[in-house]
Design a protein around this motif. Sequence first.
Motif, PDB file in Angstrom:
ATOM      1  N   GLU A   1       0.807  -1.221   0.000  1.00 21.04           N
ATOM      2  CA  GLU A   1       0.000   0.000   0.000  1.00 21.04           C
ATOM      3  C   GLU A   1       0.841   1.271   0.000  1.00 21.04           C
ATOM      4  O   GLU A   1       0.454   2.271  -0.603  1.00 21.04           O
ATOM      5  CB  GLU A   1      -0.962  -0.007   1.188  1.00 21.04           C
TER       6      GLU A   1
ATOM      7  N   ILE B   1       1.701   3.338  -3.445  1.00 16.95           N
ATOM      8  CA  ILE B   1       0.749   4.076  -4.278  1.00 16.95           C
ATOM      9  C   ILE B   1       1.191   5.510  -4.550  1.00 16.95           C
ATOM     10  O   ILE B   1       1.063   6.003  -5.671  1.00 16.95           O
ATOM     11  CB  ILE B   1      -0.692   4.020  -3.699  1.00 16.95           C
TER      12      ILE B   1
ATOM     13  N   SER C   1       1.815   6.975  -8.243  1.00 14.39           N
ATOM     14  CA  SER C   1       1.017   8.119  -8.709  1.00 14.39           C
ATOM     15  C   SER C   1       1.878   9.311  -9.096  1.00 14.39           C
ATOM     16  O   SER C   1       1.521  10.073  -9.999  1.00 14.39           O
ATOM     17  CB  SER C   1       0.014   8.535  -7.633  1.00 14.39           C
TER      18      SER C   1
ATOM     19  N   ALA D   1      -4.182   2.538 -10.627  1.00 11.40           N
ATOM     20  CA  ALA D   1      -3.309   1.629  -9.879  1.00 11.40           C
ATOM     21  C   ALA D   1      -4.183   0.776  -8.960  1.00 11.40           C
ATOM     22  O   ALA D   1      -5.122   1.281  -8.339  1.00 11.40           O
ATOM     23  CB  ALA D   1      -2.279   2.413  -9.086  1.00 11.40           C
TER      24      ALA D   1
END
Length: 180
Positions: A139, A142, A146, A153
């Motif tokens: 996690e 991300i 980005s 995603a």
Amino acid sequence: MVKPIIFQVVGYQNSGKTTLTSKLIETLSTQGLKTVTIKHHGHGGKPDVVEQKDSTIHLSAGAIASLVEGNGRLILQAEKCEFSLEQQIELMKFFHSDVILVEGHKSENYPKLLLVRDNRDLPLLDLVNNVQAVVYWKEEMIDLISAKLDVPAFLIYDEAVINWTVQLIKKLVHNMDEKN
């Protein structure tokens, strides 16, 4: 003749490419899209073959290719030949599929789903082109993803990636049908 769309699933070893590709094949098939695959054996060396089968014996004797057909199954083995991805795609066009899924071949320019397992895989965000979406394992990745790419995603366990990718592939097939 139907011109198939080509879509790639790329990432480093053990990133989930084969599992994800298998789910894509299942979903595409249930939605009526004929799919063939090309798998790049990127682990070094040659892919395993079944020893002591006639086709392997023929290759060992010097044949450069051997094709075995039986009860609707066709197996092609070739030896001492190197085939570019384009040549492999041309070979697979014989099957008149809607989709050719390519697992691997990171440097090609076809639309791709990129898998990143951990921080060691992050350089792929800069190296791989035509990325349509990214699947990531942790996690905390991300924000880094980005910052590099403006594409959807998905966390590896998010089944939405399958539906999203299938919808994209269907759109590409539809666009190809309109051109033909």
